[in-house]
Design an enzyme around this catalytic site. Sequence first.
Site, PDB file in Angstrom:
ATOM      1  N   HIS A   1      46.077  67.509  47.333  1.00 43.01           N
ATOM      2  CA  HIS A   1      45.515  68.439  46.224  1.00 43.01           C
ATOM      3  C   HIS A   1      44.518  69.214  46.619  1.00 43.01           C
ATOM      4  O   HIS A   1      44.692  70.520  46.030  1.00 43.01           O
ATOM      5  CB  HIS A   1      44.967  67.284  45.101  1.00 43.01           C
ATOM      6  CG  HIS A   1      44.566  67.964  43.830  1.00 43.01           C
ATOM      7  ND1 HIS A   1      43.386  67.944  43.606  1.00 43.01           N
ATOM      8  CD2 HIS A   1      45.081  68.665  42.666  1.00 43.01           C
ATOM      9  CE1 HIS A   1      43.066  68.847  42.202  1.00 43.01           C
ATOM     10  NE2 HIS A   1      44.398  69.230  41.917  1.00 43.01           N
TER      11      HIS A   1
ATOM     12  N   HIS B   1      37.797  66.551  33.740  1.00 46.54           N
ATOM     13  CA  HIS B   1      37.402  66.357  34.794  1.00 46.54           C
ATOM     14  C   HIS B   1      35.960  66.478  35.168  1.00 46.54           C
ATOM     15  O   HIS B   1      35.584  65.459  35.679  1.00 46.54           O
ATOM     16  CB  HIS B   1      37.864  67.678  35.815  1.00 46.54           C
ATOM     17  CG  HIS B   1      39.274  67.494  36.392  1.00 46.54           C
ATOM     18  ND1 HIS B   1      39.543  66.661  37.591  1.00 46.54           N
ATOM     19  CD2 HIS B   1      40.642  67.640  35.916  1.00 46.54           C
ATOM     20  CE1 HIS B   1      40.769  66.429  37.827  1.00 46.54           C
ATOM     21  NE2 HIS B   1      41.450  67.200  37.100  1.00 46.54           N
TER      22      HIS B   1
ATOM     23  N   HIS C   1      46.325  62.770  35.035  1.00 48.22           N
ATOM     24  CA  HIS C   1      47.472  63.875  35.303  1.00 48.22           C
ATOM     25  C   HIS C   1      48.708  63.151  34.663  1.00 48.22           C
ATOM     26  O   HIS C   1      49.795  64.148  34.350  1.00 48.22           O
ATOM     27  CB  HIS C   1      47.697  64.378  36.519  1.00 48.22           C
ATOM     28  CG  HIS C   1      46.767  65.565  36.734  1.00 48.22           C
ATOM     29  ND1 HIS C   1      47.262  66.946  36.528  1.00 48.22           N
ATOM     30  CD2 HIS C   1      45.438  65.675  37.266  1.00 48.22           C
ATOM     31  CE1 HIS C   1      46.350  67.672  36.535  1.00 48.22           C
ATOM     32  NE2 HIS C   1      44.957  66.984  37.210  1.00 48.22           N
TER      33      HIS C   1
ATOM     34  N   HIS D   1      46.299  76.217  40.390  1.00 46.44           N
ATOM     35  CA  HIS D   1      45.717  76.058  39.108  1.00 46.44           C
ATOM     36  C   HIS D   1      45.661  77.251  38.357  1.00 46.44           C
ATOM     37  O   HIS D   1      45.914  78.456  38.806  1.00 46.44           O
ATOM     38  CB  HIS D   1      44.116  75.408  39.341  1.00 46.44           C
ATOM     39  CG  HIS D   1      44.259  73.813  39.977  1.00 46.44           C
ATOM     40  ND1 HIS D   1      43.902  73.774  41.145  1.00 46.44           N
ATOM     41  CD2 HIS D   1      44.219  72.864  39.208  1.00 46.44           C
ATOM     42  CE1 HIS D   1      43.999  72.537  41.459  1.00 46.44           C
ATOM     43  NE2 HIS D   1      44.287  71.841  40.276  1.00 46.44           N
TER      44      HIS D   1
ATOM     45  N   HIS E   1      42.127  69.372  29.854  1.00 48.28           N
ATOM     46  CA  HIS E   1      42.317  69.143  31.655  1.00 48.28           C
ATOM     47  C   HIS E   1      40.758  69.201  32.170  1.00 48.28           C
ATOM     48  O   HIS E   1      40.308  68.358  32.845  1.00 48.28           O
ATOM     49  CB  HIS E   1      43.340  69.793  31.950  1.00 48.28           C
ATOM     50  CG  HIS E   1      43.361  69.650  33.492  1.00 48.28           C
ATOM     51  ND1 HIS E   1      42.725  70.772  34.371  1.00 48.28           N
ATOM     52  CD2 HIS E   1      43.819  68.707  34.405  1.00 48.28           C
ATOM     53  CE1 HIS E   1      42.866  70.397  35.737  1.00 48.28           C
ATOM     54  NE2 HIS E   1      43.468  69.007  35.616  1.00 48.28           N
TER      55      HIS E   1
HETATM   56 CU1  C2O Z   1      44.889  70.108  40.231  1.00 47.09          CU
HETATM   57 CU2  C2O Z   1      43.472  68.102  37.331  1.00 47.09          CU
HETATM   58  O1  C2O Z   1      43.687  69.217  38.729  1.00 47.09           O
END
Ligand code: C2O
Length: 446
Positions: free
Chosen positions: A19, A172, A202, A39, A168
């Site tokens: 990631h 985070h 996710h 992203h 989202h």
């Molecule tokens: Cu690539 Cu929730 O991020």
Amino acid sequence: MKQIPPDHPHNFWRQANMHCLYCTGAYDQANSSALFKIHRSWLFFPWHRAFIYFHERILGKFMGDDTFALPYWSWDTPEGMWFPDIYRKGALNETERDAIHLREPAVDDFDYVDHDLASDVQIADNLAFMYHQMISGAKKTELFMGCKLRSGVEGWCDGPGTIEAAPHNTLHSWVGNRYNPERENMGAFYSAARDEVFYAHHSNIDRMWTVWKKLHGNKPEFVDQEWLESEFTFYDENVRLRRIKVRDVLNIDKLRYQYEDIDMPWLAARPKPSVDPKIARNILKKRDGEGVLRMPGETDRSRVYEHGSWTLDKTITVRVDRPRINRTRQEKEEEEEILVVYGIDTKRSRFVKFDVFINAVEETVLSPKSREFAGTFVNLHHVSRTKSHEDGGEGSKMKSHLKLGISELLEDLEADEDDSIWVTLVPRGGTGVNTTVDGVRIDYMK
Ligand code: C2O
């Protein structure tokens, strides 16, 4: 996965670094010096689906269970709006999380920066928020999926879809440890996948994609070769390096998984105006011309404003013209009215959040629970290899934009016949001090 040698592709930290690799500009795009990024564009949903797909297959292999499925953190439902207990235990526990938010009872704050609401209020806010991000704010594919990132330097764009921006990004940040510089682990992309809850977060993001797609008749998202042919590489469960394309992940039946149908109360959580629109209209009329921060340099109400940029160290209110009024139902269905906040420059890659409201007056509740809420901009911290402008890198003059679908909201606010609307940008938690915005305009999207 945490115990196998660090040079094995199935090692947990190597997984997490996949990631990191894709999000920090470690790669250039094929045949180009432009940075590869996953992203804040239409690559967001497909890349993350492919990533958790292989992660799931690897876990299943270790367990000797070919049917293993990753759990999803159902934060869109009231029961799921707490940090999931299973991730506080054993190997799934993680120290780098926000202790205050994990203390019972803490309802996930989709609007996270500076809130502290009672649980029932927070749940109602979250449901209204979901309605906005999944339905009224996401009527067109690009609004939901993110901007069309094309290859090469010219193809660069930075505009996340509704759900990517929040919840989202906000979740985070809400989960990450507030005492770490960038709220690691979950609060920064480079470290986020080191927290096991990342994968459940996710899975639910992925589930939201299937839900949105179903609401739109399971039609293809984009019929666009450049998107369909975009490809990524991952190690599979047999340690073979695999190439996977966006077109390979669009049908989850082919990936052999499904999401159960569960109750989604947000489907009916359509927000209401916090102030009676008639009263608001009278107040707004009086506002004309007095004591309001206008667009810098604005002399008349022409559609193209020439001005410098605003700094979001304070709330900004501007009046914006609407090129078309009295559109028919059919016209509105064909073309969604879009509020574009353009030229957003976050300067450094810090956490930045600001919210956008339409026709808000003093008395308006400035929360996503009110119909005046048009959407949110959330920038999550991301360290990146820096490239110059010509190379398509960060630290360049490449700014973000925020596109918000507002047709339904204008109807609910009884503002659909007005030739202008008032737009208020509200920076949250002091995060906007270094951020500038070039302007706001109305557009239409097919
Ligand atoms: Cu690539 Cu929730 O991020």
